[in-house]
Structures are given as structure tokens and as C-alpha cells.
Design a protein around this motif. Sequence first.
Motif, mmCIF file in Angstrom:
data_model
loop_
_atom_site.group_PDB
_atom_site.id
_atom_site.type_symbol
_atom_site.label_atom_id
_atom_site.label_comp_id
_atom_site.label_asym_id
_atom_site.label_seq_id
_atom_site.Cartn_x
_atom_site.Cartn_y
_atom_site.Cartn_z
ATOM 1 N N GLY A 165 0.933 -1.199 0.526
ATOM 2 C CA GLY A 165 0.249 -0.536 0.307
ATOM 3 C C GLY A 165 0.963 1.054 -0.048
ATOM 4 O O GLY A 165 0.580 2.081 0.063
ATOM 5 N N LYS A 166 2.028 0.944 -0.043
ATOM 6 C CA LYS A 166 2.096 2.561 -0.549
ATOM 7 C C LYS A 166 3.192 3.024 -1.278
ATOM 8 O O LYS A 166 2.714 2.472 -3.049
ATOM 9 C CB LYS A 166 4.490 1.819 0.198
ATOM 10 N N VAL A 167 3.146 4.112 -1.018
ATOM 11 C CA VAL A 167 3.556 4.727 -2.659
ATOM 12 C C VAL A 167 4.719 5.774 -2.814
ATOM 13 O O VAL A 167 5.180 5.922 -2.138
ATOM 14 C CB VAL A 167 2.307 6.636 -2.184
ATOM 15 N N ILE A 168 5.486 4.990 -3.561
ATOM 16 C CA ILE A 168 6.600 5.196 -4.578
ATOM 17 C C ILE A 168 7.417 5.374 -5.589
ATOM 18 O O ILE A 168 6.120 6.165 -6.838
ATOM 19 C CB ILE A 168 7.128 3.607 -4.152
ATOM 20 N N PRO A 169 7.319 6.501 -5.593
ATOM 21 C CA PRO A 169 7.858 7.262 -6.826
ATOM 22 C C PRO A 169 8.865 6.288 -7.686
ATOM 23 O O PRO A 169 9.587 5.395 -7.641
ATOM 24 C CB PRO A 169 9.279 8.547 -6.961
ATOM 25 N N MET A 170 8.001 6.493 -8.892
ATOM 26 C CA MET A 170 9.074 5.665 -10.707
ATOM 27 C C MET A 170 9.741 6.520 -10.963
ATOM 28 O O MET A 170 9.955 7.861 -11.329
ATOM 29 C CB MET A 170 7.786 5.479 -10.949
ATOM 30 N N ALA A 171 10.434 5.699 -11.578
ATOM 31 C CA ALA A 171 11.787 6.625 -12.347
ATOM 32 C C ALA A 171 11.048 6.583 -13.735
ATOM 33 O O ALA A 171 10.090 5.740 -14.352
ATOM 34 C CB ALA A 171 13.534 5.578 -12.807
ATOM 35 N N THR A 172 11.136 7.821 -15.177
ATOM 36 C CA THR A 172 10.834 7.828 -15.679
ATOM 37 C C THR A 172 10.991 6.230 -17.360
ATOM 38 O O THR A 172 12.064 5.727 -17.040
ATOM 39 C CB THR A 172 11.978 8.600 -16.814
ATOM 40 N N SER A 173 10.228 5.669 -17.360
ATOM 41 C CA SER A 173 10.052 4.630 -18.420
ATOM 42 C C SER A 173 9.264 5.070 -19.416
ATOM 43 O O SER A 173 7.866 5.199 -19.837
ATOM 44 C CB SER A 173 9.129 3.371 -17.644
ATOM 45 N N LYS A 174 9.963 5.118 -21.450
ATOM 46 C CA LYS A 174 9.258 5.282 -21.932
ATOM 47 C C LYS A 174 7.708 4.020 -22.353
ATOM 48 O O LYS A 174 7.053 5.019 -22.770
ATOM 49 C CB LYS A 174 10.061 5.734 -22.987
ATOM 50 N N LEU A 175 8.492 2.760 -21.704
ATOM 51 C CA LEU A 175 7.759 2.019 -22.491
ATOM 52 C C LEU A 175 6.256 1.938 -21.810
ATOM 53 O O LEU A 175 4.787 1.604 -22.084
ATOM 54 C CB LEU A 175 8.575 0.173 -22.017
ATOM 55 N N LEU A 176 6.804 1.700 -19.861
ATOM 56 C CA LEU A 176 5.253 2.695 -18.923
ATOM 57 C C LEU A 176 4.521 3.471 -19.710
ATOM 58 O O LEU A 176 3.688 3.591 -19.593
ATOM 59 C CB LEU A 176 5.787 2.644 -18.041
ATOM 60 N N GLU A 177 5.174 4.862 -19.604
ATOM 61 C CA GLU A 177 4.345 5.733 -20.432
ATOM 62 C C GLU A 177 3.857 6.035 -21.598
ATOM 63 O O GLU A 177 2.509 6.146 -21.118
ATOM 64 C CB GLU A 177 5.564 7.084 -20.439
ATOM 65 N N LYS A 178 4.211 4.968 -22.590
ATOM 66 C CA LYS A 178 3.147 4.967 -24.001
ATOM 67 C C LYS A 178 2.035 4.578 -23.619
ATOM 68 O O LYS A 178 1.167 4.228 -23.008
ATOM 69 C CB LYS A 178 3.635 4.385 -24.719
ATOM 70 N N GLY A 208 17.847 12.081 5.670
ATOM 71 C CA GLY A 208 19.059 12.347 4.581
ATOM 72 C C GLY A 208 18.918 10.690 4.404
ATOM 73 O O GLY A 208 20.653 10.015 3.949
ATOM 74 N N LYS A 209 18.353 9.814 5.098
ATOM 75 C CA LYS A 209 17.943 8.313 4.898
ATOM 76 C C LYS A 209 17.745 7.543 3.564
ATOM 77 O O LYS A 209 18.085 6.360 3.237
ATOM 78 C CB LYS A 209 17.275 7.526 6.202
ATOM 79 N N GLY A 210 18.087 8.636 2.382
ATOM 80 C CA GLY A 210 17.693 8.292 0.762
ATOM 81 C C GLY A 210 16.660 7.675 0.920
ATOM 82 O O GLY A 210 15.420 7.897 1.483
ATOM 83 N N GLN A 211 15.842 8.248 -0.759
ATOM 84 C CA GLN A 211 14.270 8.124 -1.124
ATOM 85 C C GLN A 211 14.832 6.552 -1.704
ATOM 86 O O GLN A 211 14.854 6.095 -2.890
ATOM 87 C CB GLN A 211 14.468 9.192 -1.688
ATOM 88 N N LYS A 212 13.555 5.621 -1.749
ATOM 89 C CA LYS A 212 13.450 4.186 -2.823
ATOM 90 C C LYS A 212 12.909 4.761 -4.065
ATOM 91 O O LYS A 212 11.369 5.944 -3.912
ATOM 92 C CB LYS A 212 12.854 3.420 -1.821
ATOM 93 N N LEU A 213 13.290 4.334 -4.745
ATOM 94 C CA LEU A 213 12.789 5.077 -6.722
ATOM 95 C C LEU A 213 12.367 3.483 -7.372
ATOM 96 O O LEU A 213 13.198 2.401 -7.111
ATOM 97 C CB LEU A 213 14.411 4.956 -6.769
ATOM 98 N N LEU A 214 11.587 2.546 -7.630
ATOM 99 C CA LEU A 214 11.031 2.236 -8.421
ATOM 100 C C LEU A 214 11.467 2.151 -10.165
ATOM 101 O O LEU A 214 11.026 3.030 -10.679
ATOM 102 C CB LEU A 214 9.334 2.056 -8.309
#
Length: 229
Positions: A165-178, A208-214
Amino acid sequence: MKKIIIALGLSLSLFSLFGCHNKIFAHEQPFEAMQQSYRGILPCADCDGIETSLFLQQDGSYVLREVYRVKAEDNQAFAQYGTWARTADKLVLTQANGEKRYFHPTGKNFEMLDINGDPIHSPAHTKVNYLLKPTEQRMPHTPMPLSGMVRYQADNVVFTDCTTGKVIPMATSKLLEKAYMDIRHSTDQLVFVSMDGHFQVEPGGVEGKGQKLLIADSHISVDASKHCK
């Protein structure tokens, strides 16, 4: 994971995780703790051992990576994601599909238990190591099955994980965006996505403990009619 708490930090965080001043629960309870990682080589019936890396994260999720030592040029790596919790004397990992794995705290280490959460008894004449020990290591890039709800908001992509149920920021993905843009019916619509992906920890975050990115790797599938169970 850029930085792992070691030495005194590990001792203090493990004490808070299993220490006597905490209330003991008879059933599983989520527990917030510092990010920690563990590593060991566990027994394997038909290979030379399983290189196992366990990452316990502050948000109550875990990543477990296993590398089966078959041949030097043909090792097989797998990863899984889920939630972790504790009982009175166990660490319980619950995978996204509901399967559980159990470990028992032994000093600063974790000892693997069997599928029922009981100690593993080896023949007296053999010496088998079931321990995972604290160590400093980076979050693995091994893809693993993930599913959740994706929303594009301006230039930001957010992923609401079905497992935690966590909300996680994602890196840019052209395949996913399309795929998302082709299927959405309205701006900022939540769309169900399943994929193979991995996490990485970027600098910053709280204190400053870092941010999780998917990171979306492959097997991306979207479905506007589905939702997390």
C-alpha cells in the motif's frame, strides 16, 4: 542502498527490534526499524549453495535476493518483494503471493527456519550454516514481479504498491508511459500495472536516509479495469 548502519548502529537498531523493552506480541506485528541488510550462503539440495541477501526497509517492506550457485558462468539469480513483521521470537517475511519465510534472531544474525517456522535439525555429523549476518551492501538490481496502481502527474510518476500500500516514486520509462497514455481515460487516472522491476535508493529522503525509487525493467502490462485486491 547508499549507506547501511553498521557497528554500533546495527547493535542499537537490532536491540530496538527485538529488545526486552518492546512489548511482545503473540501474532505478527509490523515494526518500523532502520534499514538493515544481511547476507549469507544457505544450503542448497542441488547446487553449491544459495547466496542470500536480505534487505529490511523502514517502510515495512523487504527485498530478498537469492543466487543459486550452479556453475560460475551459469548462476541463477532471483529476487522477491513483500512485507516483514515480527512475532515474539521470529522475523516473518510475507511475499506478494502470500507465501511466508521465517527467521529467528540469534545475536546480531538471523537463522533460517523451516516452512512452518520451526528450527531446522541437521544430522549430528554435519555442520550446516543457516545464518544471515549483517553486512553493508547495495540494493540489488535483480528484477522481481511487482504490481500496483500507476498515476502520471505532470512530469512525476507514482506507484501505489499492491503488496504494502506504499506510494513509491518511479523513474521515467518510455514503455510504461506509452502503455499508460494509450489506455487511460482521464487525466491523472490510476491504472493497474504488473511488471518486473527493482528498487534503488537515491540520495535525500527523510533525514538524508535515502529515497526509494522504482525502476520498471520488463514485462510491463497495464489494465484500466483492474485494481489491487
